[in-house]
Motif scaffolding. Structure first.
Motif, PDB file in Angstrom:
ATOM      1  N   ARG A 216     -10.335 -35.319   8.782  1.00  0.00           N
ATOM      2  CA  ARG A 216     -11.027 -35.523   7.510  1.00  0.00           C
ATOM      3  C   ARG A 216     -11.427 -34.188   6.888  1.00  0.00           C
ATOM      4  NH1 ARG A 216     -14.492 -39.202   5.026  1.00  0.00           N
ATOM      5  NH2 ARG A 216     -12.832 -40.689   4.767  1.00  0.00           N
ATOM      6  N   LEU A 217     -11.938 -33.286   7.710  1.00  0.00           N
ATOM      7  CA  LEU A 217     -12.397 -32.005   7.202  1.00  0.00           C
ATOM      8  C   LEU A 217     -11.220 -31.152   6.737  1.00  0.00           C
ATOM      9  CD1 LEU A 217     -14.935 -33.087   8.546  1.00  0.00           C
ATOM     10  CD2 LEU A 217     -15.397 -30.823   9.408  1.00  0.00           C
ATOM     11  N   THR A 218     -10.142 -31.164   7.532  1.00  0.00           N
ATOM     12  CA  THR A 218      -8.981 -30.346   7.174  1.00  0.00           C
ATOM     13  C   THR A 218      -8.338 -30.845   5.879  1.00  0.00           C
ATOM     14  OG1 THR A 218      -8.624 -30.029   9.529  1.00  0.00           O
ATOM     15  CG2 THR A 218      -6.836 -29.375   8.076  1.00  0.00           C
ATOM     16  N   THR A 219      -8.128 -32.168   5.765  1.00  0.00           N
ATOM     17  CA  THR A 219      -7.488 -32.680   4.550  1.00  0.00           C
ATOM     18  C   THR A 219      -8.383 -32.447   3.323  1.00  0.00           C
ATOM     19  OG1 THR A 219      -8.324 -34.880   5.114  1.00  0.00           O
ATOM     20  CG2 THR A 219      -6.027 -34.434   5.641  1.00  0.00           C
ATOM     21  N   THR A 220      -9.710 -32.515   3.509  1.00  0.00           N
ATOM     22  CA  THR A 220     -10.603 -32.283   2.380  1.00  0.00           C
ATOM     23  C   THR A 220     -10.606 -30.804   1.983  1.00  0.00           C
ATOM     24  OG1 THR A 220     -11.947 -34.084   3.240  1.00  0.00           O
ATOM     25  CG2 THR A 220     -12.904 -32.790   1.476  1.00  0.00           C
ATOM     26  N   ALA A 221     -10.525 -29.924   2.980  1.00  0.00           N
ATOM     27  CA  ALA A 221     -10.448 -28.493   2.668  1.00  0.00           C
ATOM     28  C   ALA A 221      -9.162 -28.195   1.894  1.00  0.00           C
ATOM     29  CB  ALA A 221     -10.493 -27.671   3.953  1.00  0.00           C
ATOM     30  N   ILE A 222      -8.063 -28.834   2.291  1.00  0.00           N
ATOM     31  CA  ILE A 222      -6.800 -28.650   1.583  1.00  0.00           C
ATOM     32  C   ILE A 222      -6.934 -29.171   0.143  1.00  0.00           C
ATOM     33  CG2 ILE A 222      -4.377 -29.413   1.469  1.00  0.00           C
ATOM     34  CD1 ILE A 222      -4.401 -29.425   4.559  1.00  0.00           C
ATOM     35  N   LEU A 223      -7.550 -30.347   0.008  1.00  0.00           N
ATOM     36  CA  LEU A 223      -7.776 -30.940  -1.311  1.00  0.00           C
ATOM     37  C   LEU A 223      -8.538 -29.977  -2.218  1.00  0.00           C
ATOM     38  CD1 LEU A 223      -7.410 -33.687  -2.785  1.00  0.00           C
ATOM     39  CD2 LEU A 223      -9.714 -34.253  -2.075  1.00  0.00           C
TER      40      LEU A 223
ATOM     41  N   ALA B 190      -8.839 -26.710  -1.918  1.00  0.00           N
ATOM     42  CA  ALA B 190      -8.048 -25.516  -2.194  1.00  0.00           C
ATOM     43  C   ALA B 190      -6.991 -25.789  -3.261  1.00  0.00           C
ATOM     44  CB  ALA B 190      -7.391 -25.007  -0.910  1.00  0.00           C
ATOM     45  N   VAL B 191      -6.398 -26.990  -3.244  1.00  0.00           N
ATOM     46  CA  VAL B 191      -5.360 -27.322  -4.230  1.00  0.00           C
ATOM     47  C   VAL B 191      -5.939 -27.277  -5.649  1.00  0.00           C
ATOM     48  CG1 VAL B 191      -3.970 -29.226  -5.142  1.00  0.00           C
ATOM     49  CG2 VAL B 191      -3.846 -28.645  -2.726  1.00  0.00           C
ATOM     50  N   TYR B 192      -7.162 -27.803  -5.821  1.00  0.00           N
ATOM     51  CA  TYR B 192      -7.738 -27.822  -7.173  1.00  0.00           C
ATOM     52  C   TYR B 192      -8.312 -26.471  -7.584  1.00  0.00           C
ATOM     53  CZ  TYR B 192      -6.575 -32.655  -7.518  1.00  0.00           C
ATOM     54  OH  TYR B 192      -5.854 -33.814  -7.585  1.00  0.00           O
ATOM     55  N   VAL B 193      -8.648 -25.619  -6.601  1.00  0.00           N
ATOM     56  CA  VAL B 193      -8.956 -24.230  -6.955  1.00  0.00           C
ATOM     57  C   VAL B 193      -7.668 -23.590  -7.469  1.00  0.00           C
ATOM     58  CG1 VAL B 193      -9.650 -21.975  -6.075  1.00  0.00           C
ATOM     59  CG2 VAL B 193     -10.885 -24.003  -5.342  1.00  0.00           C
ATOM     60  N   GLY B 194      -6.549 -23.874  -6.783  1.00  0.00           N
ATOM     61  CA  GLY B 194      -5.239 -23.378  -7.210  1.00  0.00           C
ATOM     62  C   GLY B 194      -4.875 -23.859  -8.602  1.00  0.00           C
ATOM     63  N   TYR B 195      -5.259 -25.102  -8.928  1.00  0.00           N
ATOM     64  CA  TYR B 195      -5.019 -25.678 -10.255  1.00  0.00           C
ATOM     65  C   TYR B 195      -5.576 -24.757 -11.345  1.00  0.00           C
ATOM     66  CZ  TYR B 195      -5.647 -29.224 -13.997  1.00  0.00           C
ATOM     67  OH  TYR B 195      -5.644 -29.923 -15.173  1.00  0.00           O
ATOM     68  N   PHE B 196      -6.786 -24.232 -11.120  1.00  0.00           N
ATOM     69  CA  PHE B 196      -7.405 -23.380 -12.137  1.00  0.00           C
ATOM     70  C   PHE B 196      -6.827 -21.974 -12.133  1.00  0.00           C
ATOM     71  CE2 PHE B 196     -10.349 -26.838 -12.034  1.00  0.00           C
ATOM     72  CZ  PHE B 196     -10.491 -27.036 -13.394  1.00  0.00           C
ATOM     73  N   LEU B 197      -6.433 -21.476 -10.948  1.00  0.00           N
ATOM     74  CA  LEU B 197      -5.801 -20.159 -10.899  1.00  0.00           C
ATOM     75  C   LEU B 197      -4.454 -20.214 -11.620  1.00  0.00           C
ATOM     76  CD1 LEU B 197      -6.765 -19.192  -7.285  1.00  0.00           C
ATOM     77  CD2 LEU B 197      -7.510 -18.085  -9.380  1.00  0.00           C
ATOM     78  N   LEU B 198      -3.736 -21.318 -11.440  1.00  0.00           N
ATOM     79  CA  LEU B 198      -2.454 -21.489 -12.116  1.00  0.00           C
ATOM     80  C   LEU B 198      -2.649 -21.508 -13.627  1.00  0.00           C
ATOM     81  CD1 LEU B 198       0.598 -22.115 -11.537  1.00  0.00           C
ATOM     82  CD2 LEU B 198       0.015 -24.503 -11.911  1.00  0.00           C
ATOM     83  N   ARG B 199      -3.664 -22.247 -14.076  1.00  0.00           N
ATOM     84  CA  ARG B 199      -3.950 -22.310 -15.519  1.00  0.00           C
ATOM     85  C   ARG B 199      -4.229 -20.912 -16.059  1.00  0.00           C
ATOM     86  NH1 ARG B 199      -5.201 -27.853 -17.348  1.00  0.00           N
ATOM     87  NH2 ARG B 199      -5.097 -26.832 -19.354  1.00  0.00           N
ATOM     88  N   GLY B 200      -4.984 -20.131 -15.265  1.00  0.00           N
ATOM     89  CA  GLY B 200      -5.330 -18.792 -15.730  1.00  0.00           C
ATOM     90  C   GLY B 200      -4.134 -17.863 -15.750  1.00  0.00           C
ATOM     91  N   ALA B 201      -3.173 -18.111 -14.885  1.00  0.00           N
ATOM     92  CA  ALA B 201      -2.056 -17.183 -14.727  1.00  0.00           C
ATOM     93  C   ALA B 201      -1.002 -17.345 -15.823  1.00  0.00           C
ATOM     94  CB  ALA B 201      -1.410 -17.376 -13.355  1.00  0.00           C
ATOM     95  N   ILE B 202      -0.934 -18.520 -16.466  1.00  0.00           N
ATOM     96  CA  ILE B 202       0.132 -18.769 -17.449  1.00  0.00           C
ATOM     97  C   ILE B 202      -0.415 -18.608 -18.864  1.00  0.00           C
ATOM     98  CG2 ILE B 202       1.860 -20.414 -18.249  1.00  0.00           C
ATOM     99  CD1 ILE B 202       1.741 -21.707 -15.491  1.00  0.00           C
ATOM    100  N   GLU B 203       0.229 -17.734 -19.655  1.00  0.00           N
ATOM    101  CA  GLU B 203      -0.301 -17.458 -20.985  1.00  0.00           C
ATOM    102  C   GLU B 203       0.205 -18.419 -22.046  1.00  0.00           C
ATOM    103  OE1 GLU B 203      -1.005 -13.256 -22.153  1.00  0.00           O
ATOM    104  OE2 GLU B 203      -0.217 -12.896 -20.146  1.00  0.00           O
ATOM    105  N   ASP B 204       1.431 -18.924 -21.892  1.00  0.00           N
ATOM    106  CA  ASP B 204       1.965 -19.858 -22.881  1.00  0.00           C
ATOM    107  C   ASP B 204       1.260 -21.213 -22.741  1.00  0.00           C
ATOM    108  OD1 ASP B 204       3.595 -21.142 -24.737  1.00  0.00           O
ATOM    109  OD2 ASP B 204       4.894 -21.877 -23.122  1.00  0.00           O
TER     110      ASP B 204
END
Lengths: 142, 236
Positions: free
Chosen positions: B127-134, B136-150
């Protein structure tokens, strides 16, 4: 692409890879039962493992001076003797589900970390058994 | 030149203030938050855990609203891909952000609860591992948004993560049933409908869940509006 976000993104991807392949990948099974452990004992020799089961009733010995806790871990079929250095967690008691991290040596399972599992059922204590009342009873008995 | 009527219409289509419903959700949520806290502190202690079980009134609503928020992101990401309207993308973004806040609350309160009951703040159980992954994925969601200019590519890439990332929500929810775990199974089990909880505790939990849902709705509407204002500034 903006550089700082790219670095962050790589960090996250690295963390995800670590979580998926490092945290879970090694062993999808969080703990072994005593039966599984004893069946394949040679494989787990000198390797850290987690054992999960119940604390067998009447087997808990705690040495207060040495801070040494001994008990037998059971899954109803097989039993493994455990020795653990340190005070037991607050919810540790006989019959409780526990997970012990450690390795086998000198005839016993030497725990380095003792984790207590608790149930999903929540009940209010019966009248007269709230935490304060229990504490009062213990203090009066001293 | 725009006529007065046209300016008014534009303003109505592009509001720069939260509407009445947003204020109702936020106001009611903030007003009822202390009531929820009172109910949580008035609820009986647990027979095994004593007063520690009260962390549940923050931990469970946090985790549930996190799951719900990521579901809303999933839904609006799909809508965005089908309809190509940036409004859907803004709701997906807002919900993912609020979801991270609630899931973060669930993780932190979970760690504080785990130390006195399990004996450790953290362990790599399912439970803890899958939630940590969850998380991290949504932190990645925002980093991805920040990385793309178009803007259009950014919205499409984010929608892909918003859809694929959601797969982990049912995995995280059911992990305690699928695998051997340290985390207990659900006390309010949505798959079987069974409830293993004292009625007084259940009332306090459901009330806090209601308050958190009001706050979530208010936050998402507010954040979507902010995103709309940001988009307008980016275009200008």
């Amino acid at each position: 692409m903006k550089a700082k976000y790219l670095i962050g993104l790589l960090l996250i991807l690295g963390a995800l890879a670590y979580l998926i392949f490092g945290g879970l990948g090694q062993n999808l099974v969080y703990f072994l039962t005593p039966s599984e452990y004893l069946q394949d004992q040679a494989r787990y020799q000198n390797r850290p493992v987690r054992l999960g089961g119940l604390v067998k009733e009447g087997t808990v010995r705690y040495d207060k001076d040495q801070l040494e806790l001994r008990f037998i871990l059971t899954d109803g079929v097989a039993e493994v003797p455990v020795v653990h250095k340190g005070t037991p967690p607050g919810m540790f008691k006989e019959g409780q589900g526990v997970v012990v991290e450690g390795r086998f040596g000198e005839g016993v399972f030497q725990g380095t970390n003792l984790l207590v599992k608790h149930s999903e059922a929540y009940q209010a204590p019966k009248a007269g058994w709230t935490p304060e009342e229990v504490r009062k009873l213990i203090e009066e008995a001293k | 030149m725009l006529g007065a009527v046209e300016v008014k219409m534009l303003k109505a289509a592009q509001p720069d203030r939260p509407d009445a419903l947003t204020w109702v959700f936020l106001g009611l949520g903030l007003l009822l938050l202390p009531v929820g806290l009172y109910l949580a502190l008035a609820a009986p202690p647990d027979v095994n855990q004593g007063y520690l079980a009260r962390i549940m009134y923050l931990h469970v609503p946090g985790a549930w609203l996190g799951y719900l928020a990521f579901f809303v992101t999933f839904l609006y990401s799909l809508l965005y891909l089908f309809r190509q309207d940036p409004r859907y993308d803004r709701v997906a973004l807002a919900s993912a952000e609020i979801g991270l806040v609630f899931m973060g609350l669930a993780l932190v309160t979970g760690m504080l609860w785990a130390r006195p009951t399990w004996g450790v703040y953290w362990t790599w159980e399912p439970r803890l591992t899958t939630t940590a992954i969850l998380f991290a994925v949504y932190v990645g969601y925002f980093l991805l948004r920040g990385a793309i200019e178009d803007p259009e590519l950014r919205r499409k890439a984010a929608a892909a993560v918003g859809i694929l990332g959601f797969i982990n929500v049912p995995i995280s929810y059911l992990s305690v049933k699928w695998w051997r775990s340290l985390h207990q199974t659900q006390s309010i089990d949505l798959t079987t409908g069974k409830i293993h909880m004292d009625p007084a505790m259940l009332q306090a939990l459901l009330f806090n869940l209601f308050v958190f849902t009001l706050l979530y709705l208010g936050f998402v509407r507010f954040r979507s509006l902010l995103a709309a204002i940001e988009d307008r500034q980016e275009e200008a």
